[in-house]
Design an enzyme around this catalytic site. Sequence first.
Site, PDB file in Angstrom:
ATOM      1  N   ASP A 292       2.670  10.348  37.228  1.00 35.01           N
ATOM      2  CA  ASP A 292       3.695   9.507  37.875  1.00 35.01           C
ATOM      3  C   ASP A 292       3.202   8.060  37.975  1.00 35.01           C
ATOM      4  O   ASP A 292       3.959   7.108  37.747  1.00 35.01           O
ATOM      5  CB  ASP A 292       3.982  10.061  39.285  1.00 35.01           C
ATOM      6  CG  ASP A 292       4.233  11.555  39.256  1.00 35.01           C
ATOM      7  OD1 ASP A 292       5.299  11.962  38.769  1.00 35.01           O
ATOM      8  OD2 ASP A 292       3.347  12.326  39.679  1.00 35.01           O
TER       9      ASP A 292
ATOM     10  N   HIS B 154       4.422  15.593  43.878  1.00 29.58           N
ATOM     11  CA  HIS B 154       4.773  15.475  42.448  1.00 29.58           C
ATOM     12  C   HIS B 154       6.098  16.220  42.251  1.00 29.58           C
ATOM     13  O   HIS B 154       6.143  17.348  41.779  1.00 29.58           O
ATOM     14  CB  HIS B 154       3.667  16.062  41.570  1.00 29.58           C
ATOM     15  CG  HIS B 154       4.022  16.086  40.113  1.00 29.58           C
ATOM     16  ND1 HIS B 154       4.253  14.945  39.376  1.00 29.58           N
ATOM     17  CD2 HIS B 154       4.200  17.118  39.255  1.00 29.58           C
ATOM     18  CE1 HIS B 154       4.559  15.274  38.139  1.00 29.58           C
ATOM     19  NE2 HIS B 154       4.556  16.581  38.029  1.00 29.58           N
TER      20      HIS B 154
HETATM   21  P1  NAD Z   1       1.965  26.582  28.850  1.00 36.70           P
HETATM   22  O1  NAD Z   1       2.803  27.756  29.199  1.00 36.70           O
HETATM   23  O2  NAD Z   1       2.027  26.003  27.496  1.00 36.70           O
HETATM   24  O3  NAD Z   1       0.444  26.944  29.122  1.00 36.70           O
HETATM   25  C1  NAD Z   1       0.016  27.541  30.307  1.00 36.70           C
HETATM   26  C2  NAD Z   1      -1.142  28.436  29.947  1.00 36.70           C
HETATM   27  O4  NAD Z   1      -1.656  28.963  31.173  1.00 36.70           O
HETATM   28  C3  NAD Z   1      -0.741  29.644  29.059  1.00 36.70           C
HETATM   29  O5  NAD Z   1      -1.561  29.663  27.918  1.00 36.70           O
HETATM   30  C4  NAD Z   1      -0.965  30.830  29.956  1.00 36.70           C
HETATM   31  O6  NAD Z   1      -1.428  31.979  29.248  1.00 36.70           O
HETATM   32  C5  NAD Z   1      -2.046  30.307  30.906  1.00 36.70           C
HETATM   33  N1  NAD Z   1      -2.134  31.032  32.164  1.00 36.70           N
HETATM   34  C6  NAD Z   1      -1.133  31.572  32.894  1.00 36.70           C
HETATM   35  N2  NAD Z   1      -1.641  32.229  33.952  1.00 36.70           N
HETATM   36  C7  NAD Z   1      -2.977  32.063  33.908  1.00 36.70           C
HETATM   37  C8  NAD Z   1      -4.053  32.509  34.726  1.00 36.70           C
HETATM   38  N3  NAD Z   1      -3.838  33.251  35.805  1.00 36.70           N
HETATM   39  N4  NAD Z   1      -5.302  32.163  34.373  1.00 36.70           N
HETATM   40  C9  NAD Z   1      -5.545  31.425  33.271  1.00 36.70           C
HETATM   41  N5  NAD Z   1      -4.567  30.989  32.444  1.00 36.70           N
HETATM   42  C10 NAD Z   1      -3.298  31.295  32.767  1.00 36.70           C
HETATM   43  O7  NAD Z   1       2.247  25.451  29.958  1.00 36.70           O
HETATM   44  P2  NAD Z   1       1.807  23.916  29.926  1.00 36.70           P
HETATM   45  O8  NAD Z   1       2.869  23.111  29.275  1.00 36.70           O
HETATM   46  O9  NAD Z   1       0.424  23.801  29.450  1.00 36.70           O
HETATM   47  O10 NAD Z   1       1.896  23.578  31.500  1.00 36.70           O
HETATM   48  C11 NAD Z   1       0.971  24.136  32.406  1.00 36.70           C
HETATM   49  C12 NAD Z   1       1.320  23.748  33.833  1.00 36.70           C
HETATM   50  O11 NAD Z   1       1.157  22.350  34.034  1.00 36.70           O
HETATM   51  C13 NAD Z   1       2.754  24.076  34.254  1.00 36.70           C
HETATM   52  O12 NAD Z   1       2.752  24.607  35.581  1.00 36.70           O
HETATM   53  C14 NAD Z   1       3.424  22.716  34.240  1.00 36.70           C
HETATM   54  O13 NAD Z   1       4.560  22.666  35.074  1.00 36.70           O
HETATM   55  C15 NAD Z   1       2.299  21.848  34.760  1.00 36.70           C
HETATM   56  N6  NAD Z   1       2.427  20.404  34.545  1.00 36.70           N
HETATM   57  C16 NAD Z   1       2.031  19.598  35.571  1.00 36.70           C
HETATM   58  C17 NAD Z   1       2.099  18.221  35.422  1.00 36.70           C
HETATM   59  C18 NAD Z   1       1.666  17.308  36.551  1.00 36.70           C
HETATM   60  O14 NAD Z   1       1.834  16.080  36.432  1.00 36.70           O
HETATM   61  N7  NAD Z   1       1.125  17.794  37.656  1.00 36.70           N
HETATM   62  C19 NAD Z   1       2.547  17.670  34.227  1.00 36.70           C
HETATM   63  C20 NAD Z   1       2.946  18.535  33.195  1.00 36.70           C
HETATM   64  C21 NAD Z   1       2.887  19.902  33.367  1.00 36.70           C
HETATM   65  C1  LMR Z   2       6.209  16.344  34.581  1.00 38.60           C
HETATM   66  O1  LMR Z   2       6.308  15.575  35.539  1.00 38.60           O
HETATM   67  O2  LMR Z   2       6.492  15.973  33.425  1.00 38.60           O
HETATM   68  C2  LMR Z   2       5.670  17.739  34.787  1.00 38.60           C
HETATM   69  O3  LMR Z   2       5.502  18.022  36.140  1.00 38.60           O
HETATM   70  C3  LMR Z   2       6.463  18.797  34.103  1.00 38.60           C
HETATM   71  C4  LMR Z   2       7.793  19.044  34.781  1.00 38.60           C
HETATM   72  O4  LMR Z   2       8.074  20.197  35.127  1.00 38.60           O
HETATM   73  O5  LMR Z   2       8.557  18.101  34.935  1.00 38.60           O
END
Ligand code: NAD
Ligand code: LMR
Length: 327
Positions: A159, A187
């Site tokens: 952000d 967030h």
């Molecule tokens: P994704 O589904 O591509 O990958 C997630 C991975 O986590 C998968 O490979 C899955 O097998 C693994 N996983 C699930 N449970 C698990 C566990 N208990 N232990 C270990 N691994 C586990 O998802 P992504 O696009 O990589 O996103 C991951 C997370 O990040 C989501 O919750 C998403 O919303 C979050 N995210 C946060 C922000 C932020 O700014 N805070 C930004 C983008 C995404």
């Molecule tokens: C973002 O801000 O892009 C991530 O938290 C993914 C989402 O769910 O929006």
Amino acid sequence: MRQPVRIAVTGAAGHIGYNLIFRIASGDMLGYRQPVILQLLEIPAMLDALKGVAMELNDCAFPLLSGMLITDVPEDGFAGADIVIMVGSRPRTKGMERSDLLTINGEIFRTQGKALDKVASPKAKVLVVGNPANTNALIAASHAKRLDAANYTSMMRLDHNRALSKIASHAGRPVTSVRKAIAWGNHSSAQFPDLYHAVVDGISASQFIHDPQWIEKEFIPAIQNRGTEILEARGSSSVGSAANAVVCHVRDWLLGTPENDWVSMGVASDGSYGIAQGVIYGFPVQCSQGRYAIVENLEITPFMRERMDESCRQLLWERDQVRHLMG
Ligand code: NAD
Ligand code: LMR
């Protein structure tokens, strides 16, 4: 040669994981003189995929990658870790709010919070990325007995970076001209992206931009809803920019923030700015020698107060939803 730093990454074979670990191994995060050991954790069903990712890491012949472990056992993945990046969890899909993931993902952070506290380095620094990140970090931190609960942080850096970029493009200046943006709070779409304390070329950003309507009606909602906008456009949530934000968050925490600037991190509220203790909240922080400190004494107008409190109320509500998962 320096001692290698042990970095645990959960969800390492997922989308963000795949974009992140090559950058860590290349030196982008901790510098080009710091060897690293990667401890990669996945669920059993993804272990084969993770093996393939490990092969690729080896094929890069990164000079700084001095060891690698792949596992589906949290206690093994976190053993002795100095830095823990908790990505593993489900992302939202179209039509969902991040808070819809509270019960889906919360349990992961209970289990892994306990495992971390058993086996990670007592000084480990933890970054929670998995959504809803602030409350998942709170769940994990609530299990901290051996580790310092203040070292559990959540990612607001995406952000923050979004705000820097948007201010720069509206001001018609390079992003390096912009400093001191803030992503306050959660967030979520209830965060408060603040350009009122930001500066462009050393001049107050709101004076430089001189367009209060744009700030209130375009800038603030654009940052609040940027994740949704990306999800709508891509069909899945942000990945490259999220992995980059991880690199920025950990780098600045460990190596320090630039002089005369600050960054936004989700950290345990100590009551600063009247934000309730017991939530993990996005604050402006300055980092030095591996420690962060909340920037104090910024002027808060009634307009800002209202938005900062709204985010805090949402975090207190989220905390109530996951009390059963907390230690
Ligand atoms: P994704 O589904 O591509 O990958 C997630 C991975 O986590 C998968 O490979 C899955 O097998 C693994 N996983 C699930 N449970 C698990 C566990 N208990 N232990 C270990 N691994 C586990 O998802 P992504 O696009 O990589 O996103 C991951 C997370 O990040 C989501 O919750 C998403 O919303 C979050 N995210 C946060 C922000 C932020 O700014 N805070 C930004 C983008 C995404
Ligand atoms: C973002 O801000 O892009 C991530 O938290 C993914 C989402 O769910 O929006």
